[in-house]
Enzyme design. Structure first.
Site, short mmCIF file in Angstrom:
data_model
loop_
_atom_site.label_atom_id
_atom_site.label_comp_id
_atom_site.label_asym_id
_atom_site.label_seq_id
_atom_site.Cartn_x
_atom_site.Cartn_y
_atom_site.Cartn_z
N GLU A 57 -3.47 8.29 -0.87
CA GLU A 57 -3.02 6.71 -0.98
C GLU A 57 -1.90 6.57 -1.57
O GLU A 57 -1.41 7.30 -2.57
CB GLU A 57 -4.22 6.52 -1.79
CG GLU A 57 -3.97 5.05 -2.57
CD GLU A 57 -4.12 3.86 -1.52
OE1 GLU A 57 -4.97 3.85 -0.43
OE2 GLU A 57 -3.09 3.05 -1.43
N ALA A 58 -1.28 5.58 -1.13
CA ALA A 58 0.32 5.11 -1.48
C ALA A 58 0.25 4.81 -2.84
O ALA A 58 1.09 4.74 -3.71
CB ALA A 58 0.78 4.05 -0.66
N HIS B 85 -7.87 -11.56 7.26
CA HIS B 85 -8.81 -10.73 7.87
C HIS B 85 -7.94 -10.32 9.21
O HIS B 85 -8.41 -10.39 10.23
CB HIS B 85 -9.97 -11.60 8.34
CG HIS B 85 -10.73 -12.23 7.40
ND1 HIS B 85 -11.56 -13.30 7.39
CD2 HIS B 85 -10.85 -11.83 6.05
CE1 HIS B 85 -12.25 -13.41 6.22
NE2 HIS B 85 -11.82 -12.58 5.19
N SER C 157 -10.89 0.30 2.20
CA SER C 157 -12.33 0.05 2.54
C SER C 157 -12.86 1.04 3.54
O SER C 157 -13.85 2.02 3.21
CB SER C 157 -12.65 -1.28 3.43
OG SER C 157 -12.07 -2.23 2.42
N ALA C 158 -11.90 1.42 4.29
CA ALA C 158 -12.42 2.46 5.56
C ALA C 158 -12.17 3.66 4.80
O ALA C 158 -13.09 4.74 5.05
CB ALA C 158 -11.64 2.36 6.70
#
Ligand SMILES: Cc1cc2nc3c(=O)[nH]c(=O)nc-3n(C[C@H](O)[C@H](O)[C@H](O)COP(=O)(O)OP(=O)(O)OC[C@H]3O[C@@H](n4cnc5c(N)ncnc54)[C@H](O)[C@@H]3O)c2cc1C
Length: 533
Positions: free
Chosen positions: A40-41, A485, A19-20
């Site tokens: 990104e993994a 969350h 998201s970030a």
């Protein structure tokens, strides 16, 4: 998706395209003077770019597919909690997206900005730039709305009301009878009340941050995206973060940042990477053979998450709910409808209605968020897999928005492939138990209203026999599930205890994820993460 040619330098290195990370890659590379590397993994979220998981990635983009993707091993990190003392020692699945878009590719798509008072409180605690007045312009420039764009942002928000079911309208009327105001927009000035949920959906497709922010800019010459690449160490020059070490298949490499390194790995992974790299509690790091760069015992502490307790109702046989649409001929019809119009069952998100309420008169702003959906799943206790029941059903799922329970997430090994030891301590604080009990009483108060008389047949879970606080609490402990969350492990602020790295003097690197949240904002979690970017 490119390979690195060693040695290569970038102005910014972003770890994690969730998201970030996707928002940030877009914003930073918008200035052609910046060169940006996004690492990104996991794999691509576009089926034609990820043929091995083509079906799974296809389901990401179909909104109702979330019921499947959140439990798809190929799209997640597969984390599990320690046995949680507040929920009968149960081990919970801690879902985290492992695909471009991160959790925004597997989440419930609920768009809530959070309460102004929570941001003002963060500001009072020392989080400069986070007051409600500070954050609003960022929210406004990030989102657009269908129908009718409220502002011109890349992320599209659609109201669940466009496909809302009759029983949901009856729930709204029942809320009004129970003195709960009906709102047009829960992201407006007043959050307390009930409304159709806003969903990050565009033209019947999930609008993840990968789709909204990253895909459209992948041709920028100053942006490089590496997928399938795990960052396992931050590299330092003195105490300044100067780059990262990464593993891609059998290749291990290093890459340097001229400007800043931004950690966007999410609440569990960002604090993991800090500890692996020597920022954490010196004693703990020494035991694992890791050299301490900065002794910061708060890294990995202060973990907090929302937990929900679902109550379900059997609806009368003539009442339509989502359940009946999920099988046989009706499902086939819905598939055809979706293919032709992008509407119907497959375009649905995780909830239809959202409700915000206060757990008691002593509470100043809403501390209960309730998800309301005309659907019920068969596995009522804990399992994440969502298979709808056969008969019509209605679910109300309250959660306490400001949990007092605190846990931790700490590495157990110097191996980046090993998950951290994660304990949320769900429901160990009395305040969290009391608030959930209040949420459940509110559900019963709504369900008892005359507006639902012709809809509800009976309360299924926990059932009316469960009528004392002790019995309800036993039900909650046995059935409550995380809402995924988590926040707090690298919290921001200007005090010495703040774990966030941009505030504590070991420059060159900043943390830009939900992990930096000081506490849970009064909302779901994705939208506040966009502001952090
Ligand atoms: C099932 C589920 C439902 C949810 N529902 C909602 C909802 O309806 N509404 C809402 O607002 N919020 C919801 N949330 C929460 C919300 O999605 C998250 O809080 C938010 O997306 C987190 O964003 P992030 O950028 O911090 O992390 P993420 O989105 O998790 O991104 C982290 C990225 O970093 C990558 N990464 C991690 N470590 C490394 C490494 N070492 N090297 C390289 N890459 C790495 C990961 O693969 C991932 O892509 C939900 C979450 C889940 C899991």
């Amino acid at each position: 998706v490119k390979k690195l040619t060693d040695p290569e330098h970038f102005d910014y290195i972003i770890v994690g395209a969730g998201s970030a990370g996707c928002v940030l890659a877009n914003r930073l590379s918008n200035d052609p003077r910046n060169s940006v590397l996004l690492i990104e993994a996991s794999g691509d979220d576009r089926p034609w770019r990820n043929l091995r998981h083509a079906w799974d990635t296809m389901m990401i983009h179909v909104p109702v597919g979330f019921a499947r993707t959140l439990a798809t091993p190929a799209l997640g990190w597969g984390y599990k909690s320690q046995p949680e003392p507040g929920t009968e020692g149960r081990i919970h699945e801690l879902l985290r997206g492992k695909v471009l878009g991160g959790c925004s590719s597997i989440n419930g798509m609920i768009y809530v900005r959070g309460q102004p008072e929570d941001y003002d409180h963060w500001r009072q605690l020392g989080a400069t730039g986070w007051s409600s007045d500070d954050v609003l312009p960022y929210f406004l420039r990030s989102a657009a709305r269908t129908p009718g764009a409220a502002s011109g942002g890349p992320l599209n928000v659609t109201s669940a009301g466009s496909g809302g079911m009759d029983v949901s309208r009856a729930v709204m009327r029942a809320c009004e009878q129970a003195d709960i105001p009906i709102r047009k927009d829960l992201n407006g000035a007043e959050q307390e009340g009930v409304a159709w949920a806003d969903l990050t959906v565009r033209n019947g497709r999930r609008h993840s941050t990968a789709v909204a922010y990253l895909h459209p800019i992948l041709n920028r010459k100053n942006l490089k995206l590496l997928t399938g690449t795990l960052v396992d160490r931050i590299l330092f020059k003195g105490k300044r973060a100067a780059g990262v070490r990464y593993v891609s298949g059998s290749h291990t490499g290093e890459v340097r940042a001229r400007g800043e390194l931004v950690l966007c790995g999410g609440t569990y992974n960002s604090s993991q990477l800090l500890e692996l790299s020597g920022i954490g509690d010196g004693g703990r790091l020494r035991e694992l053979g890791i050299e301490t760069i900065v002794h910061q015992p708060q890294v990995g502490e202060n973990l907090q998450d929302h937990v929900l307790s679902a109550m379900t109702f059997r609806l009368k046989p003539h009442v339509a709910s989502v359940n009946e649409l999920t099988r046989g001929l009706r499902l086939a019809r819905e598939v055809v409808k979706y293919a032709g119009t992008r509407r119907g069952l497959l375009a649905r998100g995780s909830v239809e209605l959202l409700l915000f309420a206060r757990s008691g008169p002593q509470v100043a702003t809403p501390d209960i968020q309730m998800h309301i959906m005309p659907a019920t799943k068969t596995s009522a206790t804990g399992a994440q897999h969502m298979v709808a029941e056969i008969e019509p059903g209605l679910t109300f799922a309250p959660c306490h928005l400001r949990p007092e329970s605190r846990g931790h997430s700490h590495i157990q090994s110097s191996d980046a492939a090993m998950q951290s030891d994660i304990l949320d301590n769900y429901l160990t604080a009395v305040e969290d138990q009391t608030a959930l009990l209040a949420g459940m009483s509110l559900v019963r108060a709504i369900a008892a209203q005359s507006a639902l008389k012709d809809y509800i047949e009976y309360e299924k879970m926990p059932g009316t026999k469960c009528d004392s606080d002790a019995a309800l609490m036993a039900f909650i402990r046995a059935s409550a599930t995380p809402m995924h969350h988590p926040v707090g492990t690298c919290r921001m602020g200007s005090d010495d205890a703040a774990g966030s790295i941009h505030s504590s003097g070991h420059g060159g690197s900043r943390d830009c994820v939900s992990s930096m949240g000081r506490s849970c904002p009064g909302s779901s979690r994705e939208t506040p993460t966009h502001r952090s970017s």
